[in-house]
Design a protein around this motif. Structure first.
Motif, short mmCIF file in Angstrom:
data_model
loop_
_atom_site.label_atom_id
_atom_site.label_comp_id
_atom_site.label_asym_id
_atom_site.label_seq_id
_atom_site.Cartn_x
_atom_site.Cartn_y
_atom_site.Cartn_z
N GLY A 288 0.81 -1.22 0.00
CA GLY A 288 0.00 0.00 0.00
C GLY A 288 0.83 1.26 0.00
O GLY A 288 2.08 1.22 0.00
N ARG A 289 0.15 2.39 0.02
CA ARG A 289 0.82 3.69 0.00
C ARG A 289 1.01 4.28 1.38
O ARG A 289 1.52 5.40 1.51
CB ARG A 289 0.01 4.66 -0.87
N LEU A 290 0.60 3.55 2.41
CA LEU A 290 0.73 4.04 3.78
C LEU A 290 1.75 3.21 4.53
O LEU A 290 1.78 1.98 4.42
CB LEU A 290 -0.62 3.96 4.50
N ALA A 291 2.59 3.88 5.29
CA ALA A 291 3.53 3.18 6.15
C ALA A 291 2.78 2.53 7.32
O ALA A 291 1.76 3.05 7.78
CB ALA A 291 4.59 4.14 6.67
N ARG A 292 3.28 1.42 7.78
CA ARG A 292 2.68 0.70 8.91
C ARG A 292 3.61 0.83 10.10
O ARG A 292 4.79 0.50 10.01
CB ARG A 292 2.43 -0.76 8.55
N HIS A 293 3.05 1.27 11.23
CA HIS A 293 3.86 1.58 12.40
C HIS A 293 3.52 0.67 13.57
O HIS A 293 2.37 0.23 13.73
CB HIS A 293 3.64 3.04 12.83
N ASN A 294 4.54 0.43 14.40
CA ASN A 294 4.35 -0.24 15.69
C ASN A 294 3.57 -1.55 15.54
O ASN A 294 2.57 -1.78 16.23
CB ASN A 294 3.65 0.69 16.67
N LEU A 295 4.05 -2.42 14.65
CA LEU A 295 3.45 -3.74 14.49
C LEU A 295 4.13 -4.70 15.45
O LEU A 295 5.36 -4.74 15.55
CB LEU A 295 3.63 -4.23 13.04
N ARG A 296 3.35 -5.48 16.13
CA ARG A 296 3.89 -6.46 17.09
C ARG A 296 3.41 -7.85 16.71
O ARG A 296 2.23 -8.07 16.45
CB ARG A 296 3.45 -6.11 18.52
N LEU A 297 4.36 -8.78 16.65
CA LEU A 297 4.06 -10.16 16.25
C LEU A 297 4.36 -11.08 17.43
O LEU A 297 5.35 -10.90 18.15
CB LEU A 297 4.88 -10.58 15.03
N PHE A 298 3.51 -12.12 17.58
CA PHE A 298 3.63 -13.02 18.72
C PHE A 298 3.54 -14.47 18.25
O PHE A 298 2.67 -14.83 17.45
CB PHE A 298 2.50 -12.77 19.73
N TYR A 299 4.45 -15.28 18.75
CA TYR A 299 4.36 -16.73 18.73
C TYR A 299 4.33 -17.15 20.21
O TYR A 299 5.37 -17.26 20.84
CB TYR A 299 5.55 -17.36 18.04
N ASP A 300 3.16 -17.35 20.77
CA ASP A 300 3.04 -17.60 22.21
C ASP A 300 3.72 -16.44 22.96
O ASP A 300 3.34 -15.29 22.79
CB ASP A 300 3.63 -18.95 22.58
N ALA A 301 4.73 -16.76 23.78
CA ALA A 301 5.39 -15.71 24.56
C ALA A 301 6.46 -14.98 23.75
O ALA A 301 6.94 -13.93 24.19
CB ALA A 301 6.01 -16.30 25.82
N ALA A 302 6.86 -15.52 22.60
CA ALA A 302 7.86 -14.86 21.77
C ALA A 302 7.25 -13.63 21.11
O ALA A 302 6.14 -13.68 20.59
CB ALA A 302 8.39 -15.82 20.71
#
Length: 330
Positions: free
Chosen positions: A119-133
């Protein structure tokens, strides 16, 4: 009453897992976060924010304060506008599984997730989780990002990645948007190498019995770190006098044979996991020393060879030894 509450909680948990499995099944190769896949609700901070705004509204009504009304409606309008921005911060992102790094038992296996923002918009402060990781990143407009998540690997065999959760609280932290991806990622966990193993099982070249070594006694080929079981005659004492550490001279010659690491050559009363740990340590030592080595296990044998492919193949056989179904990581 506690038993009833636990039963209700377990029933709710099963229904929730079944719903997730239907909506986000395992085995996705890639997933694009459409409107139906992105969920949004008040964050914990948002709940507190809503409570404060409602309390301020009550005070404004009770005391008929015009400025308090302005402040309440301003805060409510800002929160309402942030719903769109929080939701759009995930909308249209594409998630895909990346590389997987093997490890030894007791370490952490690493899983890569690729995020593609077309897309044309930046994505900020994305958080990814695998259980506790957990990992966090930003993705610029028209760009992609690679994120690594680490999972503890307590035992050898296959380690399958759990369901991935991605979320964001951007921009105000009042709302939380999240989604899921369930990729068929699995990491091979090798046995933990023995901490202080004996030296490699070397025998005289050409003896015709036992284990044989890839070292000859004809031509000097270099130095390597000292290992327990090495002959004192091969220690490079001049290098030791220069404080270069305890090094051992290596020789290669035509009479040299290949090094065999055999299951049956280990002590008969040695437990299975201890055998695997020792053979793992020997495989790593032989590879580090540059030997051509073979591995002999009950029902499986690797002919002598050298290089990373031989090391990885032998470690994989040790990791999957004795498992009911080595091909199934479940």
């Amino acid at each position: 009453m506690p038993t009833l509450l636990r039963a209700m909680a377990n029933a709710y948990r099963r229904r929730w897992q079944n719903w997730l499995q239907r909506r986000h099944p395992r085995g996705m190769q890639a997933v694009t976060l459409s409107q139906k896949r992105v969920y949004i609700f008040l964050s914990p901070s948002g709940v507190l924010f809503a409570a404060v705004v409602l309390a301020m509204l009550g005070g404004a009504i009770n005391y008929d304060l015009a400025l308090a009304y302005v402040l309440v409606f301003l805060l409510a309008a800002m929160a309402n506008a942030s719903i769109l921005h929080t939701f759009r911060n995930l909308l249209g992102l594409t998630l895909a599984p990346g590389r997987v790094e093997a490890c030894h038992a007791g370490e952490a296996a690493r899983f890569e997730i690729v995020l593609d923002n077309s897309g044309r918009l930046a994505r900020h402060n994305l958080r990814l989780f695998y259980d506790a990781a957990e990992a966090a990143c930003d993705v610029a407009a028209g760009d992609s990002a690679r994120v690594w998540l680490s999972l503890p690997a307590p035992q050898r065999g296959w380690l399958r990645a759990p369901r991935l959760r991605i979320e964001t609280h951007w921009p105000l932290g009042v709302f939380r948007a999240w989604s899921y991806g369930y990729f068929d990622q699995r990491a091979l966990v090798y046995p933990a190498p023995e901490v202080d193993p004996p030296g490699l099982p070397l025998a005289a070249a050409g003896s015709g019995q036992g284990l044989t070594t890839a070292r000859g006694q004809d031509d000097f080929s270099g130095l390597r770190p000292f290992q327990r079981g090495d002959s004192p005659r091969h220690i490079a004492w001049k290098a030791a006098a220069r404080e270069d550490g305890l090094l051992v001279k290596e020789f290669h010659g035509e009479a040299a044979l290949s090094l065999w690491l055999a299951w049956d050559a280990l002590p008969s009363g040695m437990p299975v996991e201890a055998r695997l740990s020792r053979l793992t340590a020997w495989v790593l030592q032989a590879h580090a020393a540059g030997f051509a080595f073979g591995l002999s296990l009950p029902g499986r044998e690797h002919p002598p060879a050298s290089g990373e492919a031989q090391r990885d193949a032998c470690l994989a056989s040790l990791a999957l030894y004795g498992l009911a179904d080595p091909g199934d990581p479940a």
